[in-house]
Design a protein around this motif. Structure first.
Motif, PDB file in Angstrom:
ATOM      1  N   ARG A   1       8.909   6.281  -0.536  1.00 22.60           N
ATOM      2  CA  ARG A   1       8.269   7.561  -0.790  1.00 22.60           C
ATOM      3  C   ARG A   1       8.945   8.403  -1.877  1.00 22.60           C
ATOM      4  O   ARG A   1       8.442   9.465  -2.241  1.00 22.60           O
TER       5      ARG A   1
ATOM      6  N   ASP B   1      -0.577   3.926  -2.508  1.00 17.39           N
ATOM      7  CA  ASP B   1      -2.019   4.145  -2.606  1.00 17.39           C
ATOM      8  C   ASP B   1      -2.384   5.619  -2.648  1.00 17.39           C
ATOM      9  O   ASP B   1      -3.404   5.995  -3.240  1.00 17.39           O
ATOM     10  N   ASP B   2      -1.559   6.462  -1.991  1.00 20.45           N
ATOM     11  CA  ASP B   2      -1.896   7.891  -1.966  1.00 20.45           C
ATOM     12  C   ASP B   2      -1.154   8.710  -3.015  1.00 20.45           C
ATOM     13  O   ASP B   2      -1.204   9.946  -2.989  1.00 20.45           O
TER      14      ASP B   2
ATOM     15  N   HIS C   1       0.812  -1.211   0.000  1.00 20.08           N
ATOM     16  CA  HIS C   1       0.000   0.000   0.000  1.00 20.08           C
ATOM     17  C   HIS C   1       0.852   1.270   0.000  1.00 20.08           C
ATOM     18  O   HIS C   1       0.352   2.355   0.294  1.00 20.08           O
TER      19      HIS C   1
ATOM     20  N   ARG D   1       1.837  13.351  -3.795  1.00 20.50           N
ATOM     21  CA  ARG D   1       0.850  12.538  -3.086  1.00 20.50           C
ATOM     22  C   ARG D   1      -0.424  13.340  -2.825  1.00 20.50           C
ATOM     23  O   ARG D   1      -0.409  14.580  -2.821  1.00 20.50           O
ATOM     24  N   LEU D   2      -1.507  12.607  -2.644  1.00 21.83           N
ATOM     25  CA  LEU D   2      -2.770  13.263  -2.323  1.00 21.83           C
ATOM     26  C   LEU D   2      -2.697  13.878  -0.934  1.00 21.83           C
ATOM     27  O   LEU D   2      -2.173  13.269   0.000  1.00 21.83           O
ATOM     28  N   LYS D   3      -3.197  15.079  -0.807  1.00 23.21           N
ATOM     29  CA  LYS D   3      -3.244  15.725   0.504  1.00 23.21           C
ATOM     30  C   LYS D   3      -4.442  15.194   1.301  1.00 23.21           C
ATOM     31  O   LYS D   3      -5.373  14.601   0.739  1.00 23.21           O
ATOM     32  N   ARG D   4      -4.405  15.421   2.629  1.00 22.95           N
ATOM     33  CA  ARG D   4      -5.479  14.926   3.485  1.00 22.95           C
ATOM     34  C   ARG D   4      -6.826  15.494   3.003  1.00 22.95           C
ATOM     35  O   ARG D   4      -6.973  16.690   2.790  1.00 22.95           O
TER      36      ARG D   4
ATOM     37  N   GLN E   1      -0.756  10.525  -6.420  1.00 23.33           N
ATOM     38  CA  GLN E   1      -1.753  11.097  -7.326  1.00 23.33           C
ATOM     39  C   GLN E   1      -1.537  10.563  -8.743  1.00 23.33           C
ATOM     40  O   GLN E   1      -0.435  10.616  -9.284  1.00 23.33           O
TER      41      GLN E   1
ATOM     42  N   GLU F   1      -8.082  15.023   0.143  1.00 26.84           N
ATOM     43  CA  GLU F   1      -8.093  15.102  -1.318  1.00 26.84           C
ATOM     44  C   GLU F   1      -8.359  13.708  -1.897  1.00 26.84           C
ATOM     45  O   GLU F   1      -7.806  12.716  -1.438  1.00 26.84           O
ATOM     46  N   GLU F   2      -9.205  13.652  -2.938  1.00 27.56           N
ATOM     47  CA  GLU F   2      -9.521  12.377  -3.565  1.00 27.56           C
ATOM     48  C   GLU F   2      -8.927  12.311  -4.969  1.00 27.56           C
ATOM     49  O   GLU F   2      -8.658  13.330  -5.600  1.00 27.56           O
ATOM     50  N   GLN F   3      -8.773  11.078  -5.410  1.00 29.80           N
ATOM     51  CA  GLN F   3      -8.233  10.865  -6.766  1.00 29.80           C
ATOM     52  C   GLN F   3      -9.240  11.414  -7.780  1.00 29.80           C
ATOM     53  O   GLN F   3     -10.371  10.941  -7.868  1.00 29.80           O
TER      54      GLN F   3
END
Length: 515
Positions: free
Chosen positions: A423, A343-344, A340, A436-439, A346, A441-443
Motif C-alpha cells: 500500500r 487496482d484501486d 490486485h 487510492r480511489l474512495k468508496r 487512482q 469513486e470511479e477511475q
C-alpha cells in the motif's frame, strides 16, 4: 560551361602557390562578385596582401592599388594628388586619380584603422556606393573589391564604427597550420609571377552577372532561417564565458548579406537562394574574434533546425506511444498474474500514480516504475530513482526509476532510493501512502481511452535521416564552405544522428517490448 565549374577552375588557378588561404581567396571572390568588401584580421606575415593580389587575377585587365596606412597618411596618397594645372587653368580643385584608388578594380589597404578621418569619410562612400567626388564631378568607380587588413580590431571611441560596419565579410587570417602545407611552403622557391587565368571574368560578364544576381529570389525557408539567426544573436553563449552577449548587426549589413546570398545562389547555378548558401554568412555576423565559433554554431543549428524539430516531434510521439504500451502491458501483466494490490490506485493523466502527503501533494510516479519496484526489505538493495520537477508542469514533481543521466542534469533533480509494499512507497526509507480511489469513486481517466498510434515511425525516421544526409551533401558542394566548416557540421550532425538512433531503439521497444 556552367558558372560554378568556371568559378571553381578560377579559384584553383588563384590558389596555386598559396597555402591554406582557400577561405580568404574564395570569400574575397564572392565579395567581389557581390560588389562587397572584405576585412582580413590577422598578424603580420600571413599572406593577407597576397590574397588581394590574387584577386586581381580574377578579372581581365584589372588594375590594382595597394597602400600601407599610417597615422600620417594623407588623402593625396590614396585618392591622388591635387592637379596643380587644373587649379591654375580652371580654378578647380581636382585630383589626378590615374594610378590611385579611384581607377582601380581591386584595392588593398593595409593597417586600415590607422587611416585619418578625411580618408575614412571618403572610404565610406567608396565602399558603399562605389562613388568618388572629384571636384564638381561625381565619378562611378570601377571598383569590384576592396580588401582591408589589420592585425587589430578598431579602437572603440575613435569613430571607426561606421567604417567597420562597411566590411561585410570579416575573416580571421592565421599562419599555416597543417605541417605538410607548412613544409611545402618552406620548399617552394617559385617567384610570385603575374599569370593570367583562362577563366578570368571580363567587365562585360561582370556587369551582366550583376543584373542576373538582382533577379535571384529568396525562399520563405531562408527568410525564416534568417529570423531564427537574428533572435539567437540576441543571446549568444560565448564558449569559456558565463556571460551571454548580444551581437549587433545593422539593417544595412542584413541587406548586404542578402545580396551575398543571391550571389552565392547565382554562382551555384540556382535561381533562388537556398539553405545551403547560408553557412558562409557567419563571417558577416561577428564583431569580436571570440564570437566567430559560436556564431558558426548558431548558423549550423539554424540550418538543421527543421530536421531537428521533425525528429523531436517523432521522438515525443514515439515516447508517448511507448508509455501507453508499457502501462497497458504492466496493467495486463498484473491482472493476468492475479496481482490486485494496485487496482484501486487512482490513475492520473493516464500514466501516473499519485503519492499522498509528499511535498506539496503533487508528487507522482510512473505506473510501470511503481509496479516494478521491489518489496520493502531492509536487507535488499533499493531501486535507484530520480525525483525532479516536471518540465511541462512546474507545480508537479515526478519520480522515475530508470537511470537516465539527462534527468540528473535537470535543475533540482535529486537521486533517491525506492521500495514499495502492498500500500505504500518508501523514498530514502521514509514511507508514503499512495492515493487510492474512495468508496464509490470511479477511475475518471480510464486508460482504455488512450491507444497507441498507427504511425510508421521507422519510415518517418528514415525520411528525416535522408533529409539530413541530403543537406550535408549539398553543403559539401558549396565552394565557399571550408573544410573546417564541414568538420563542424559533421560534429553537430553526429548529435542529430544519435537522437535518430535513440528513437530507433524506442521503435524496437515499442514493437518487441523492452526485452
Amino acid at each position: 560551361m556552367k558558372i560554378k565549374e568556371r568559378i571553381q577552375l578560377l579559384l584553383e588557378d588563384m590558389n596555386r602557390g598559396v597555402y591554406e588561404k582557400e577561405t580568404e581567396i574564395g570569400l574575397s571572390l564572392l565579395a567581389a562578385l557581390a560588389g562587397e568588401s572584405i576585412l582580413l584580421l590577422g598578424p603580420p606575415g600571413v599572406a593577407k596582401s597576397m590574397v588581394a593580389r590574387r584577386l586581381k587575377r580574377a578579372f581581365v585587365n584589372a588594375k590594382a592599388f595597394e597602400y600601407l596606412m599610417s597615422r600620417f597618411s594623407t588623402p593625396d596618397e590614396i585618392f591622388g594628388p591635387v592637379s596643380i594645372s587644373r587649379l591654375k587653368s580652371s580654378d578647380k580643385y581636382e585630383r589626378s586619380i590615374d594610378g590611385y584608388l579611384p581607377t582601380a578594380d581591386v584595392v588593398f589597404l593595409d593597417e586600415i584603422w590607422k587611416a585619418g578621418p578625411a580618408i575614412q569619410n571618403t572610404l565610406l562612400t567608396v565602399i558603399n556606393e562605389k562613388l568618388f567626388r572629384n571636384g564638381d564631378m561625381e565619378l562611378k568607380l570601377p571598383l569590384k573589391l576592396l580588401v582591408a587588413a589589420s592585425n587589430e580590431l578598431p579602437t572603440q571611441g575613435e569613430g571607426l564604427e561606421a567604417l567597420w560596419d562597411r566590411f561585410l565579410i570579416r575573416v580571421v587570417s592565421t599562419c599555416v597550420k597543417q605541417e605538410e602545407s607548412f613544409r611545402q611552403m618552406l620548399l617552394d622557391d617559385s617567384d610570385e609571377e603575374e599569370t593570367t587565368s583562362r577563366w578570368q571574368i571580363s567587365n562585360e560578364e561582370y556587369n551582366e552577372w550583376q543584373k542576373k544576381i538582382k533577379q535571384i529570389t529568396i525562399s520563405p525557408e531562408v527568410l525564416s532561417c534568417i529570423t531564427t539567426i537574428r533572435k539567437n544573436l540576441e543571446k549568444v553563449e560565448i564558449e569559456g564565458s558565463e556571460v551571454h552577449r548580444t551581437i549587433y548587426v545593422s539593417d544595412r549589413r542584413w541587406k548586404n548579406i542578402v545580396r551575398l546570398l543571391k550571389t552565392s545562389a547565382f554562382i551555384h547555378n540556382r535561381e533562388e537562394v537556398d539553405m545551403i548558401d547560408m553557412l558562409p554568412i557567419y563571417h558577416c555576423l561577428w564583431n569580436e574574434p571570440d564570437e566567430c565559433e559560436d556564431v558558426r554554431r548558431i548558423l549550423i543549428r539554424a540550418l538543421f533546425a527543421f530536421s531537428v524539430r521533425e525528429i523531436t516531434c517523432i521522438s515525443r510521439s514515439l515516447k508517448s506511444d511507448l508509455k501507453v504500451s508499457r502501462v497497458r502491458d504492466a496493467l495486463d501483466k498484473a491482472r493476468k498474474g492475479g496481482d490486485h494490490r494496485d487496482d484501486d490506485l487512482q490513475i492520473t493523466d493516464y500514466f501516473y500514480y499519485q503519492l499522498e502527503n509528499h511535498g506539496t501533494g503533487n508528487t507522482y510516479i510512473f505506473i510501470v516504475d511503481y509496479k516494478n519496484l521491489k518489496e520493502y526489505n531492509p536487507k535488499d538493495a533499493p531501486a535507484i530513482g530520480v525525483m525532479y520537477t516536471d518540465p511541462l508542469n512546474p507545480k508537479r514533481t515526478l519520480i522515475r526509476t530508470f537511470s537516465d543521466p539527462k534527468l540528473m542534469e535537470t535543475e533540482g533533480a535529486e537521486r533517491i532510493n525506492l521500495f514499495r509494499d502492498d500500500r505504500n512507497i518508501y523514498i530514502n526509507g521514509v514511507r508514503f501512502s499512495m492515493r487510492r480511489l474512495k468508496r464509490g469513486e470511479e477511475q475518471q481517466l480510464n486508460f482504455g481511452n488512450v491507444s497507441v498510434t498507427e504511425r510508421d515511425y521507422e519510415s518517418e525516421l528514415e525520411t528525416a535521416q535522408l533529409k539530413t544526409d541530403n543537406l550535408i551533401k549539398e553543403l559539401s558542394e558549396n565552394i565557399f564552405i571550408s573544410e573546417e566548416d564541414k568538420q563542424e557540421v559533421a560534429r553537430y550532425v553526429a548529435t542529430v544522428r544519435k537522437e535518430i538512433a535513440w528513437a530507433r531503439v524506442d521503435v524496437r521497444k515499442l514493437r518487441y517490448g523492452d526485452e
